[in-house]
Scaffold this motif. Structure first.
Motif, PDB file in Angstrom:
ATOM      1  N   ARG A 137      -8.628   7.309   7.591  1.00  0.00           N
ATOM      2  CA  ARG A 137      -8.721   6.671   8.896  1.00  0.00           C
ATOM      3  C   ARG A 137      -9.257   5.260   8.717  1.00  0.00           C
ATOM      4  O   ARG A 137     -10.034   4.981   7.801  1.00  0.00           O
ATOM      5  N   ARG A 138      -8.852   4.362   9.607  1.00  0.00           N
ATOM      6  CA  ARG A 138      -9.362   2.993   9.573  1.00  0.00           C
ATOM      7  C   ARG A 138     -10.671   2.914  10.351  1.00  0.00           C
ATOM      8  O   ARG A 138     -10.834   3.535  11.401  1.00  0.00           O
ATOM      9  N   ASN A 139     -11.594   2.122   9.821  1.00  0.00           N
ATOM     10  CA  ASN A 139     -12.894   1.918  10.436  1.00  0.00           C
ATOM     11  C   ASN A 139     -12.997   0.463  10.858  1.00  0.00           C
ATOM     12  O   ASN A 139     -13.033  -0.437  10.012  1.00  0.00           O
ATOM     13  N   ALA A 140     -13.046   0.224  12.152  1.00  0.00           N
ATOM     14  CA  ALA A 140     -13.063  -1.147  12.663  1.00  0.00           C
ATOM     15  C   ALA A 140     -14.313  -1.921  12.258  1.00  0.00           C
ATOM     16  O   ALA A 140     -14.341  -3.145  12.348  1.00  0.00           O
ATOM     17  N   HIS A 141     -15.347  -1.220  11.813  1.00  0.00           N
ATOM     18  CA  HIS A 141     -16.598  -1.882  11.427  1.00  0.00           C
ATOM     19  C   HIS A 141     -16.752  -2.039   9.916  1.00  0.00           C
ATOM     20  O   HIS A 141     -17.787  -2.492   9.437  1.00  0.00           O
ATOM     21  N   SER A 142     -15.726  -1.670   9.163  1.00  0.00           N
ATOM     22  CA  SER A 142     -15.799  -1.730   7.705  1.00  0.00           C
ATOM     23  C   SER A 142     -15.534  -3.140   7.194  1.00  0.00           C
ATOM     24  O   SER A 142     -14.514  -3.748   7.541  1.00  0.00           O
ATOM     25  N   VAL A 143     -16.443  -3.666   6.370  1.00  0.00           N
ATOM     26  CA  VAL A 143     -16.217  -4.966   5.730  1.00  0.00           C
ATOM     27  C   VAL A 143     -15.073  -4.854   4.736  1.00  0.00           C
ATOM     28  O   VAL A 143     -14.175  -5.690   4.697  1.00  0.00           O
ATOM     29  N   ALA A 144     -15.090  -3.807   3.912  1.00  0.00           N
ATOM     30  CA  ALA A 144     -14.035  -3.621   2.905  1.00  0.00           C
ATOM     31  C   ALA A 144     -12.671  -3.483   3.553  1.00  0.00           C
ATOM     32  O   ALA A 144     -11.662  -3.952   3.016  1.00  0.00           O
ATOM     33  N   GLY A 145     -12.616  -2.856   4.732  1.00  0.00           N
ATOM     34  CA  GLY A 145     -11.344  -2.657   5.402  1.00  0.00           C
ATOM     35  C   GLY A 145     -10.805  -3.899   6.081  1.00  0.00           C
ATOM     36  O   GLY A 145      -9.616  -3.975   6.390  1.00  0.00           O
ATOM     37  N   SER A 146     -11.681  -4.883   6.299  1.00  0.00           N
ATOM     38  CA  SER A 146     -11.261  -6.095   7.007  1.00  0.00           C
ATOM     39  C   SER A 146     -10.839  -7.215   6.062  1.00  0.00           C
ATOM     40  O   SER A 146     -10.453  -8.287   6.505  1.00  0.00           O
ATOM     41  N   ILE A 147     -10.929  -6.962   4.749  1.00  0.00           N
ATOM     42  CA  ILE A 147     -10.452  -7.921   3.751  1.00  0.00           C
ATOM     43  C   ILE A 147      -9.598  -7.163   2.735  1.00  0.00           C
ATOM     44  O   ILE A 147      -9.561  -5.933   2.729  1.00  0.00           O
ATOM     45  N   LYS A 148      -8.920  -7.913   1.859  1.00  0.00           N
ATOM     46  CA  LYS A 148      -8.192  -7.256   0.773  1.00  0.00           C
ATOM     47  C   LYS A 148      -9.181  -7.033  -0.364  1.00  0.00           C
ATOM     48  O   LYS A 148      -9.232  -7.769  -1.348  1.00  0.00           O
ATOM     49  N   SER A 149      -9.997  -6.018  -0.178  1.00  0.00           N
ATOM     50  CA  SER A 149     -11.044  -5.693  -1.141  1.00  0.00           C
ATOM     51  C   SER A 149     -10.439  -5.128  -2.417  1.00  0.00           C
ATOM     52  O   SER A 149      -9.392  -4.467  -2.388  1.00  0.00           O
ATOM     53  N   THR A 150     -11.114  -5.365  -3.545  1.00  0.00           N
ATOM     54  CA  THR A 150     -10.657  -4.772  -4.800  1.00  0.00           C
ATOM     55  C   THR A 150     -10.938  -3.277  -4.846  1.00  0.00           C
ATOM     56  O   THR A 150     -10.522  -2.600  -5.785  1.00  0.00           O
ATOM     57  N   ASN A 151     -11.648  -2.761  -3.840  1.00  0.00           N
ATOM     58  CA  ASN A 151     -11.754  -1.313  -3.682  1.00  0.00           C
ATOM     59  C   ASN A 151     -10.663  -0.877  -2.715  1.00  0.00           C
ATOM     60  O   ASN A 151     -10.804  -0.991  -1.500  1.00  0.00           O
ATOM     61  N   TYR A 152      -9.573  -0.371  -3.244  1.00  0.00           N
ATOM     62  CA  TYR A 152      -8.387  -0.030  -2.450  1.00  0.00           C
ATOM     63  C   TYR A 152      -8.171   1.479  -2.395  1.00  0.00           C
ATOM     64  O   TYR A 152      -7.050   1.961  -2.219  1.00  0.00           O
ATOM     65  N   LEU A 153      -9.264   2.250  -2.548  1.00  0.00           N
ATOM     66  CA  LEU A 153      -9.132   3.691  -2.672  1.00  0.00           C
ATOM     67  C   LEU A 153      -8.522   4.350  -1.435  1.00  0.00           C
ATOM     68  O   LEU A 153      -7.727   5.293  -1.557  1.00  0.00           O
ATOM     69  N   ASP A 154      -8.871   3.882  -0.227  1.00  0.00           N
ATOM     70  CA  ASP A 154      -8.275   4.468   0.975  1.00  0.00           C
ATOM     71  C   ASP A 154      -6.761   4.309   0.963  1.00  0.00           C
ATOM     72  O   ASP A 154      -6.013   5.240   1.276  1.00  0.00           O
ATOM     73  N   ASN A 155      -6.311   3.101   0.607  1.00  0.00           N
ATOM     74  CA  ASN A 155      -4.872   2.834   0.579  1.00  0.00           C
ATOM     75  C   ASN A 155      -4.181   3.655  -0.499  1.00  0.00           C
ATOM     76  O   ASN A 155      -3.066   4.151  -0.304  1.00  0.00           O
ATOM     77  N   ILE A 156      -4.836   3.775  -1.646  1.00  0.00           N
ATOM     78  CA  ILE A 156      -4.273   4.566  -2.746  1.00  0.00           C
ATOM     79  C   ILE A 156      -4.142   6.028  -2.328  1.00  0.00           C
ATOM     80  O   ILE A 156      -3.098   6.671  -2.537  1.00  0.00           O
ATOM     81  N   ALA A 157      -5.210   6.568  -1.710  1.00  0.00           N
ATOM     82  CA  ALA A 157      -5.187   7.974  -1.287  1.00  0.00           C
ATOM     83  C   ALA A 157      -4.096   8.219  -0.254  1.00  0.00           C
ATOM     84  O   ALA A 157      -3.396   9.243  -0.293  1.00  0.00           O
ATOM     85  N   ALA A 158      -3.934   7.274   0.682  1.00  0.00           N
ATOM     86  CA  ALA A 158      -2.897   7.421   1.710  1.00  0.00           C
ATOM     87  C   ALA A 158      -1.510   7.369   1.093  1.00  0.00           C
ATOM     88  O   ALA A 158      -0.607   8.136   1.481  1.00  0.00           O
ATOM     89  N   LYS A 159      -1.311   6.483   0.135  1.00  0.00           N
ATOM     90  CA  LYS A 159      -0.009   6.361  -0.524  1.00  0.00           C
ATOM     91  C   LYS A 159       0.311   7.617  -1.336  1.00  0.00           C
ATOM     92  O   LYS A 159       1.460   8.096  -1.339  1.00  0.00           O
ATOM     93  N   GLN A 160      -0.690   8.162  -2.015  1.00  0.00           N
ATOM     94  CA  GLN A 160      -0.486   9.396  -2.764  1.00  0.00           C
ATOM     95  C   GLN A 160      -0.103  10.544  -1.822  1.00  0.00           C
ATOM     96  O   GLN A 160       0.777  11.352  -2.126  1.00  0.00           O
ATOM     97  N   GLU A 161      -0.778  10.598  -0.680  1.00  0.00           N
ATOM     98  CA  GLU A 161      -0.495  11.634   0.303  1.00  0.00           C
ATOM     99  C   GLU A 161       0.933  11.507   0.818  1.00  0.00           C
ATOM    100  O   GLU A 161       1.656  12.505   0.945  1.00  0.00           O
ATOM    101  N   ALA A 162       1.363  10.268   1.095  1.00  0.00           N
ATOM    102  CA  ALA A 162       2.720  10.040   1.575  1.00  0.00           C
ATOM    103  C   ALA A 162       3.750  10.514   0.560  1.00  0.00           C
ATOM    104  O   ALA A 162       4.772  11.123   0.924  1.00  0.00           O
ATOM    105  N   ARG A 163       3.483  10.243  -0.704  1.00  0.00           N
ATOM    106  CA  ARG A 163       4.426  10.676  -1.750  1.00  0.00           C
ATOM    107  C   ARG A 163       4.566  12.201  -1.777  1.00  0.00           C
ATOM    108  O   ARG A 163       5.666  12.727  -1.974  1.00  0.00           O
ATOM    109  N   LYS A 164       3.455  12.906  -1.566  1.00  0.00           N
ATOM    110  CA  LYS A 164       3.517  14.373  -1.539  1.00  0.00           C
ATOM    111  C   LYS A 164       4.390  14.864  -0.385  1.00  0.00           C
ATOM    112  O   LYS A 164       4.998  15.929  -0.462  1.00  0.00           O
ATOM    113  N   TYR A 165       4.430  14.087   0.696  1.00  0.00           N
ATOM    114  CA  TYR A 165       5.258  14.444   1.843  1.00  0.00           C
ATOM    115  C   TYR A 165       6.707  13.971   1.674  1.00  0.00           C
ATOM    116  O   TYR A 165       7.534  14.179   2.560  1.00  0.00           O
TER     117      TYR A 165
END
Length: 285
Positions: A137-165
């Motif tokens: 889920r996206r968090n409107a108050h997240s600093v990492a979520g509001s920039i292209k942070s080098t911590n991309y784990l949420d995006n990676i997890a979502a992409k992995q989940e999509a591939r399983k589907y």
């Protein structure tokens, strides 16, 4: 293959970072991915402005970032090894080495890397299959979520989940369950002569392609709405598409197994062509 790191060019296999680098250890950094056409970066000033914004949000000194003219020169040199008309350019900025612990050093010695790799543009009418992420889920108050942070784990997890589907990408929802964005792009819907996109308060990272589409729509005096939508409500649009500063626009064919919209939408085709022309010519609407 050469890369540019900390002010000089070197071979890819010779580039290295310290084992105390905070970008590696803590994800303390940010990046920007850019499209280069015939050696020139599209929307470069806007990309550099986003890098400044990322830096300000994490209190990284702006004067440590490369100047626009230097980035232009570096990319022109790196582009010579691509042997294509188009390249994907990435600038990665880490705060650099630091002592153990969370707080960064007062005077950082950053690691800054620029790379270029071949890129083949994708026909915007080649449809995407997307699936709604149940994990992320996206968090409107997240600093990492509001920039292209080098911590991309949420995006990676979502992409992995999509591939399983069996999907190409994931739709990520806001904290309250409304459509926010995909793992790599912003979302839009077309209904007649009106345009819809999620509001910024859903926690999305507002991309440059999104800015372009919205500015074009405003100048065309189209109705623009940002009211909350569920994934099921996206099926009511004439067309749904994604917007990304590297790929341009991509039409969405299916969401969670359901066929969506009309891929041959004249509205979408016209807009996708304008975005692609802009990416090739570097012209902002």
């Amino acid at each position: 293959m050469q890369v540019w790191m900390n002010g000089s060019f070197c071979d890819l296999d010779e580039a290295s970072i310290p084992v105390t680098d905070r970008g590696f250890l803590l994800g303390d950094g940010f990046f920007e991915t850019m499209r280069a056409h015939e050696g020139k970066i599209a929307w470069l000033d806007a990309h550099m402005g986003r890098l400044d914004h990322h830096a300000e949000l994490i209190e990284f000194p702006l004067d440590l970032l490369p100047e626009t003219e230097e980035v232009e020169s570096v990319v022109q040199t790196l582009f010579e090894q691509v042997h294509r008309k188009d390249a994907v350019v990435r600038m990665t900025v880490s705060r650099g080495p630091g002592e153990r612990g969370i707080l960064p050093p007062d005077s950082p010695d950053p690691t800054i890397l620029i790379t270029a790799a071949p890129f083949d543009p994708i026909d915007p009418n080649v449809g995407l299959v997307v699936a709604t992420s149940e994990k992320v889920r996206r968090n409107a108050h997240s600093v990492a979520g509001s920039i292209k942070s080098t911590n991309y784990l949420d995006n990676i997890a979502a992409k992995q989940e999509a591939r399983k589907y069996g999907a190409d990408d994931a739709i990520i929802l806001s904290a309250d369950g409304h459509v926010a964005e995909t793992s790599v792009a912003n979302l839009f819907g077309i209904a007649g002569d009106s345009l819809w996109t999620p509001d910024e308060d859903t926690g999305i990272l507002c991309g440059l392609a999104r800015d372009y589409v919205l500015q074009w729509a405003e100048e065309a005096e189209l109705e623009i709405s940002t009211d909350p939508k569920t994934p099921e409500e996206l099926r009511e649009f004439d067309a749904v598409f994604t917007a990304n500063a590297l790929q341009g626009l991509r039409v969405v064919d299916r969401i969670d197994g359901y066929v969506v919209g009309v891929p041959a939408s004249t509205f979408f085709t016209k807009l996708a062509l304008k975005v692609e022309e802009s990416l090739c010519n570097g012209i902002v609407v």
